[in-house]
Motif scaffolding. Structure first.
Motif, short mmCIF file in Angstrom:
data_model
loop_
_atom_site.label_atom_id
_atom_site.label_comp_id
_atom_site.label_asym_id
_atom_site.label_seq_id
_atom_site.Cartn_x
_atom_site.Cartn_y
_atom_site.Cartn_z
N ARG A 166 112.24 61.38 -68.94
CA ARG A 166 112.15 60.02 -68.40
C ARG A 166 113.50 59.56 -67.88
NH1 ARG A 166 112.92 54.87 -70.89
NH2 ARG A 166 113.22 55.86 -72.93
N TRP B 42 104.12 54.50 -69.56
CA TRP B 42 105.13 54.48 -68.50
C TRP B 42 104.48 54.38 -67.13
CZ3 TRP B 42 109.29 53.51 -71.03
CH2 TRP B 42 109.51 54.08 -72.28
N ASP C 139 109.52 51.55 -64.17
CA ASP C 139 109.57 50.73 -65.38
C ASP C 139 110.68 49.69 -65.24
OD1 ASP C 139 107.67 52.36 -67.12
OD2 ASP C 139 109.16 53.87 -66.57
#
Length: 587
Positions: free
Chosen positions: A45, A322, A151
């Motif tokens: 991520r 996410w 995000d």
């Protein structure tokens, strides 16, 4: 058989990038991701955020060069990734954003529903807070990160000096939530914001890790561990042998949980392998303090929620949390576009300054060495050619035209795959649109994209408004009474140009013929982009000048009081005015 495994997760669209396929993803080109305090399950991520940031800042070529492709340093990047992000952000936010409390529009009705007046007052307070706290600016900051990275993070906190909650935007790379073991849990029970502070040799400061933690837990008693010493803190109660608290937003129901805040730092030298952001050694922590001197070590915030809100750009897949970047599906297309632009730049150089071959030319020579002096192509140059001399120029204009056509083709593919569409990007030829209906069909995928992005955020912004109200109540701010929290939301402006004249004609016909109420008509005008700040106030102003409608109301009811209320006038005086008797002298 030596079969290779394929990893499919929320960031598998980046698997074709070399930095994502190392043992610690991203650490080969981003040294900060090699830190041992970063959990391995979060590295993909974090590496994805870094890769997307490189594309946004026209550094994808540098990224490829750092991964081993030396020729990538010559890559031409003309801001196409950033343009996609900015365009998507503009359509998402629309022309304006308003805070709307449900039921507030009926506060000025003749017989307003229960709670409508209170809802209108809460709406005024929330709008004032949004103005004081620069909420549109905070939304721009957070939403751009969300559109780019997939995000975004909001953090709310009570500021006693300002007597209001503050809202701040944080990089999603700092966000590390901890979820409980129970399935179908809506919110994490612990949230960390953590980042590394680099060393400063001149000031003698070593590299550190700072971690801010919010966690839910039981309310701690004011007494000692001995049961006989158990007592409640001021404002709390003891119920069934445990401390409970009645929060101002739900005073009828005692609660045994609260949110604790911890803000601490660790020297990197004190963090051993296996000690990540989730389990840093408590014994090595150095706790920070507030300006008033209170140490931030499990500070009781006296609220029953974690004031951290995570935004996702898209609706997450089932079982995931996410979001996905607007660039996710078109990243390879952007690579192709950059490569084509690089080739086009090279071809344009040979087209503008062509390669020329000379035969039978008398070239000047260097008197010192006797070697021919290289010939340069420049304006006004004259070359002497022999009887059989010849000059040939390499024509690369056909290749340049083909490369430019390929760039247009790739841009159309990117616009289509991202659902922003060529019309949304502004690259559609207006002459190719025969009618407004055709343009509306062309914008169909963009409408679907914006609706999906706004749906992914709708609940989070309602949660933001809910937390804001409760922080006001917990801070005992003036004008915020205890009681239920009013449902409020962010209303986005139109994302595409609307036919305002057509909407106005539709509203006039609908209201005049009794098909639409005045409230609905005003709401339609607001959605079309007319400068109406408050629907209820606008309805009142319209009614105050609607003398023909008032006359019809008087004829139908014969009630002058109802007519005066319709016009926004006060009750008529019922007393008979007294007249002073004239004096004998006539004065």
């Amino acid at each position: 058989m030596g079969l290779r495994s394929i990893l499919i997760d929320a960031w598998s669209w980046l698997n074709y990038k070399a930095p994502m396929n190392t043992r610690r993803p991203g650490s080969a080109v981003f040294p900060e991701l090699a830190a041992t305090w970063l959990p391995e399950e979060d590295l993909r991520r974090l590496a994805a955020y870094k890769l997307l940031a490189a594309y946004d800042s026209n550094q994808a070529g540098q990224l490829a060069a750092a991964a081993g492709d030396d020729a990538a340093l010559e890559r031409r990047e003309l801001g196409d990734a950033s343009k996609l992000v900015e365009v998507a952000l503009g359509y998402l936010l629309g022309t304006e954003q308003h805070v709307v409390v449900v039921g507030a529009e009926h506060a000025d009705d003749e017989n307003p529903p229960e709670g409508a007046v209170e809802a209108a007052a809460a709406q005024v307070r929330l709008r004032q807070w949004a103005e004081d706290e620069l909420l549109p600016l905070r939304m721009q900051q957070t939403e751009r990160t969300t559109v780019l990275s997939g995000d975004g993070v909001y953090v709310l906190a009570w500021d006693a000096a300002k007597a209001r909650p503050t809202v701040r935007s944080y990089d999603p790379g700092f966000y590390f939530p901890e979820w409980p073991d129970e399935p179908d849990t809506e919110f994490p029970n612990r949230v960390h914001l953590a980042w590394e502070i680099p060393e400063d040799p001149e000031r003698g400061v070593k590299a550190k890790v700072r971690r801010i933690t919010w966690e839910m837990g039981g309310i701690e008693p004011a007494g000692g561990e001995d049961g006989s010493a158990l007592r409640a803190a001021p404002g709390d109660e003891i119920d069934a042998g445990r401390p409970v608290r009645r929060y101002p937003w739900d005073p009828e129901r005692p609660s045994g949980v609260t949110c604790y805040l911890t803000d601490a730092e660790w020297q990197l030298d004190d963090v051993r392998r296996g000690e990540t952001v989730y389990n840093l050694p408590i014994g090595k922590a150095r706790y920070r303090a507030r300006p008033d001197g209170v140490t931030l070590d499990r500070l009781d915030l006296r609220i029953d929620f974690i004031p951290v809100i995570h935004l996702s750009n898209t609706i997450p897949h089932s079982g995931d949390q996410w979001g996905q970047s607007i660039l996710a599906k078109v990243l390879q297309g952007l690579d192709e576009l950059a490569a084509t632009d690089s080739d086009s730049s090279s071809a344009s150089a040979t087209t503008g300054t062509p390669i020329i071959g000379l035969a039978g030319a008398q070239l000047p020579r260097d008197r010192a060495t006797g070697q021919p002096i290289p010939v340069e192509v420049r304006a006004g140059a004259v070359w002497q050619l022999g009887e059989s001399g010849r000059m040939d120029a390499l024509d690369t204009s056909p290749q340049l035209a083909e490369l430019r056509a390929r760039s247009d083709h790739l841009m159309d593919r990117i616009a289509s795959a991202s659902r922003i569409t060529a019309a949304g990007l502004g690259t559609l030829d207006p002459s190719s649109v025969p009618s407004g209906y055709t343009l509306q069909l062309a914008l169909g995928p963009l409408d679907s994209l914006v609706s999906s992005m706004r749906l992914a955020r709708a609940h989070k912004y309602r949660l933001l408004m809910k937390m804001t109200q409760r922080l006001f109540q917990a801070g005992q701010a003036d004008g915020w009474p205890a009681g239920k929290t009013f449902p409020a939301r962010i209303v986005w402006g139109p994302h595409t140009p609307t036919d305002r004249a057509g909407v106005l004609d539709e509203v006039v016909k609908g209201y005049t013929n009794g098909v639409l109420s005045l409230e609905t008509a005003v709401r339609m005008l607001m959605d079309a982009g007319y400068p109406v700040e408050d629907a209820s106030e606008e309805v009142g102003r319209i009614q105050a000048r609607a003398f023909e409608a008032a006359s019809r109301l008087a004829d139908a009811t014969g009630d002058n009081a109802a007519v005066r209320r319709f016009l926004g006038l006060g009750d008529a005086a019922t007393e008979i005015p007294s007249l002073a008797a004239p004096s004998r002298d006539g004065s």
